[in-house]
Design an enzyme around this catalytic site. Structure first.
Site, PDB file in Angstrom:
ATOM      1  N   ARG A   1      30.318 -27.791   6.414  1.00  0.00           N
ATOM      2  CA  ARG A   1      31.673 -28.361   6.534  1.00  0.00           C
ATOM      3  C   ARG A   1      31.709 -28.784   5.839  1.00  0.00           C
ATOM      4  O   ARG A   1      32.038 -30.835   6.189  1.00  0.00           O
ATOM      5  CB  ARG A   1      30.924 -28.980   8.147  1.00  0.00           C
TER       6      ARG A   1
ATOM      7  N   SER B   1      34.746 -28.558  17.541  1.00  0.00           N
ATOM      8  CA  SER B   1      33.217 -29.768  17.676  1.00  0.00           C
ATOM      9  C   SER B   1      33.721 -31.220  16.994  1.00  0.00           C
ATOM     10  O   SER B   1      33.651 -31.614  15.631  1.00  0.00           O
ATOM     11  CB  SER B   1      32.150 -29.032  16.517  1.00  0.00           C
TER      12      SER B   1
ATOM     13  N   GLU C   1      31.699 -35.384  13.184  1.00  0.00           N
ATOM     14  CA  GLU C   1      32.655 -34.350  12.425  1.00  0.00           C
ATOM     15  C   GLU C   1      34.053 -34.127  11.730  1.00  0.00           C
ATOM     16  O   GLU C   1      34.133 -34.671  10.448  1.00  0.00           O
ATOM     17  CB  GLU C   1      32.507 -32.947  12.740  1.00  0.00           C
TER      18      GLU C   1
HETATM   19  N1  EPU Z   1      25.352 -24.156  23.250  1.00  0.00           N
HETATM   20  C1  EPU Z   1      24.670 -25.160  24.562  1.00  0.00           C
HETATM   21  N2  EPU Z   1      26.078 -25.477  25.122  1.00  0.00           N
HETATM   22  C2  EPU Z   1      26.857 -25.855  25.123  1.00  0.00           C
HETATM   23  C3  EPU Z   1      27.674 -25.325  23.294  1.00  0.00           C
HETATM   24  C4  EPU Z   1      26.455 -24.811  22.768  1.00  0.00           C
HETATM   25  O1  EPU Z   1      24.071 -24.231  25.190  1.00  0.00           O
HETATM   26  O2  EPU Z   1      27.793 -26.497  25.783  1.00  0.00           O
HETATM   27  C5  EPU Z   1      24.389 -23.599  22.721  1.00  0.00           C
HETATM   28  C6  EPU Z   1      25.053 -21.744  22.676  1.00  0.00           C
HETATM   29  O3  EPU Z   1      24.720 -21.113  23.379  1.00  0.00           O
HETATM   30  C7  EPU Z   1      25.181 -21.578  21.735  1.00  0.00           C
HETATM   31  C8  EPU Z   1      24.737 -22.416  20.483  1.00  0.00           C
HETATM   32  O4  EPU Z   1      24.664 -23.542  20.927  1.00  0.00           O
HETATM   33  O5  EPU Z   1      23.448 -20.429  21.785  1.00  0.00           O
HETATM   34  C9  EPU Z   1      25.562 -21.900  19.437  1.00  0.00           C
HETATM   35  O6  EPU Z   1      26.714 -23.035  20.366  1.00  0.00           O
HETATM   36  P1  EPU Z   1      28.148 -21.593  19.204  1.00  0.00           P
HETATM   37  O7  EPU Z   1      28.511 -20.339  19.546  1.00  0.00           O
HETATM   38  O8  EPU Z   1      29.336 -22.324  20.580  1.00  0.00           O
HETATM   39  O9  EPU Z   1      28.516 -22.528  18.019  1.00  0.00           O
HETATM   40  P2  EPU Z   1      28.599 -24.422  17.707  1.00  0.00           P
HETATM   41  O10 EPU Z   1      27.646 -23.885  16.829  1.00  0.00           O
HETATM   42  O11 EPU Z   1      28.756 -25.140  18.982  1.00  0.00           O
HETATM   43  C10 EPU Z   1      29.744 -24.205  15.622  1.00  0.00           C
HETATM   44  C11 EPU Z   1      31.110 -23.790  14.613  1.00  0.00           C
HETATM   45  C12 EPU Z   1      32.219 -23.852  15.447  1.00  0.00           C
HETATM   46  C13 EPU Z   1      32.545 -22.628  15.373  1.00  0.00           C
HETATM   47  C14 EPU Z   1      31.622 -21.469  16.299  1.00  0.00           C
HETATM   48  C15 EPU Z   1      30.651 -20.537  15.881  1.00  0.00           C
HETATM   49  C16 EPU Z   1      30.567 -26.400  14.272  1.00  0.00           C
HETATM   50  C17 EPU Z   1      30.292 -27.811  14.111  1.00  0.00           C
HETATM   51  N3  EPU Z   1      30.796 -25.870  14.801  1.00  0.00           N
HETATM   52  O12 EPU Z   1      29.705 -24.506  17.209  1.00  0.00           O
HETATM   53  O13 EPU Z   1      33.065 -24.086  15.067  1.00  0.00           O
HETATM   54  O14 EPU Z   1      33.731 -22.022  16.356  1.00  0.00           O
HETATM   55  O15 EPU Z   1      29.754 -22.076  15.614  1.00  0.00           O
HETATM   56  O16 EPU Z   1      30.967 -19.912  14.945  1.00  0.00           O
HETATM   57  O17 EPU Z   1      29.948 -25.726  12.927  1.00  0.00           O
HETATM   58  C18 EPU Z   1      34.514 -26.669  14.703  1.00  0.00           C
HETATM   59  O18 EPU Z   1      34.311 -26.179  13.720  1.00  0.00           O
HETATM   60  O19 EPU Z   1      35.570 -27.465  14.787  1.00  0.00           O
HETATM   61  C19 EPU Z   1      34.461 -25.446  15.764  1.00  0.00           C
HETATM   62  C20 EPU Z   1      34.935 -25.388  16.591  1.00  0.00           C
END
Ligand code: EPU
Length: 339
Positions: free
Chosen positions: A165, A238, A334
């Site tokens: 990012r 995010s 972010e």
């Molecule tokens: N999780 C929870 N509770 C929540 C949200 C997430 O327990 O309310 C857990 C999920 O179950 C999962 C883990 O956290 O095991 C990761 O969640 P997720 O797969 O949704 O991905 P993220 O790390 O929250 C990142 C990116 C997203 C991108 C997704 C998929 C960042 C800051 N965000 O989110 O990007 O779509 O991975 O690759 O790196 C963005 O940057 O705006 C964005 C949406």
């Protein structure tokens, strides 16, 4: 005469839907027009802010100086060799529409990045990424105009200094360059990236064969299920970055909280899922004033209506404090803040 407008409303030009005005506002529709602005001493005396799709911003109620909305359009195949297609898009092109267009041409590579809001020009700034692919994996080079000299420079991949990012354009280059076009290298031997659990599962549930078009379909379905549509509920994706911590800290936390979600980064560091930290700290679906953390993804801050930057900042502080107190981990916002 440049058609500059005063006290221009930005509420519809940021996906968070924050109440905001630009002191001065101008649409940029050609590189020459941008260079004309750069040569104009009256305009140069103002503070400039470059606006793309407005999907990664926290806008102040009054953005001082001149806001330039980058509306450069055009997309084309610029070169082809035995191994790849080189596809260029102008900065103002809508990211998702560009991705879908490449897939329709039969060029795979960008499908995992479907449905990300924003424009092509903004995509390298924060090295957008989702479901195992980041811009840094597919970008070949980009063109940017220097905002003091007007020079049009081609940046190689290395010069963009991509990180999670992050890029040169969010660091030393911030405020100095306007990205005007980006070229992607799309490999002819398509390497499908389906290792991200939810995508693999979606392909299986819908019985979809593994190809670029179907991966896009799966990504769109997953995103629509989990992430709020900015047209319905304002948000900037995010709101926090996933924090990167030394392995020792990650392991100590994992012992204390066995459900903690973490990913290896390098030999010494792990990335923690900030969404999980916020969720487990009790903030999922909770509101503070007109803003809150989304009920289906705690990492996304949403605007329930009428919010401004001060509401966003108040909740940002509250969440940072909660996560710090519970896990002794610092999480960083972010989106970029404009004052
Ligand atoms: N999780 C929870 N509770 C929540 C949200 C997430 O327990 O309310 C857990 C999920 O179950 C999962 C883990 O956290 O095991 C990761 O969640 P997720 O797969 O949704 O991905 P993220 O790390 O929250 C990142 C990116 C997203 C991108 C997704 C998929 C960042 C800051 N965000 O989110 O990007 O779509 O991975 O690759 O790196 C963005 O940057 O705006 C964005 C949406």
């Amino acid at each position: 005469m440049l058609p500059i407008q005063s006290h221009y409303p930005l509420t519809k030009l940021n996906t968070f839907g924050l109440q905001s005005y630009a002191e001065q506002f101008l649409r940029i529709e050609s590189i020459e027009q941008l260079q004309e602005c750069i040569r104009n001493p009256e305009l140069r005396a103002m503070t400039w802010s470059l606006l793309g799709g407005g999907s990664n911003l926290v806008l102040a109620e009054l953005v001082h100086g001149l806001v330039l909305k980058i509306d450069l359009l055009g997309k084309t195949l610029v070169a082809e060799d035995a191994d790849a297609w080189y596809v260029q898009a102008a900065a103002g092109e809508n990211w998702h529409q560009f991705v879908q267009w490449t897939i329709a041409q039969g060029w795979g590579g960008l499908e995992n990045l479907s449905l990300i809001p924003g424009t092509v020009g903004a995509s390298p700034v924060q090295n957008i990424g989702a479901y195992g692919v980041e811009i840094k994996d597919v970008m070949h080079e980009l063109k940017a105009v220097h905002l003091h000299s007007g020079e049009l420079k081609t940046f190689t991949h290395d010069e963009c200094r991509f990180a999670y990012r992050d890029s040169f354009f969010k660091q030393e280059g911030a405020g100095l360059w306007c990205i005007v076009a980006v070229t992607f290298r799309l490999a002819k031997e398509h390497l499908a990236k389906t290792s991200y659990g939810e995508i693999e599962q979606e392909l299986a549930t819908q019985s979809l064969a593994i190809n670029a078009a179907n991966i896009a379909k799966a990504v769109i379905a997953v995103r629509q299920r989990k992430l709020p549509d900015p047209a319905v509920l304002g948000n900037a994706g995010s709101y926090f970055k996933n924090p990167i911590v030394p392995n020792q800290i990650a392991q100590t936390l994992k012992q204390q909280y066995p459900g903690l979600v973490l990913y290896p980064v390098d030999a010494n560091h792990s990335k923690l899922a900030a969404g999980w930290l916020i969720d487990q700290a009790g903030w999922k679906g909770r509101q503070l004033g007109p803003v809150g953390m989304y009920q289906r993804q705690a990492l996304v801050m949403v605007n329930h209506g009428g919010a401004s930057a001060s509401d966003v900042k108040a909740l940002e502080k509250e969440i940072q404090l909660a996560v710090q107190q519970k896990y002794q981990v610092t999480i960083e916002a972010e989106p970029i803040s404009w004052n």
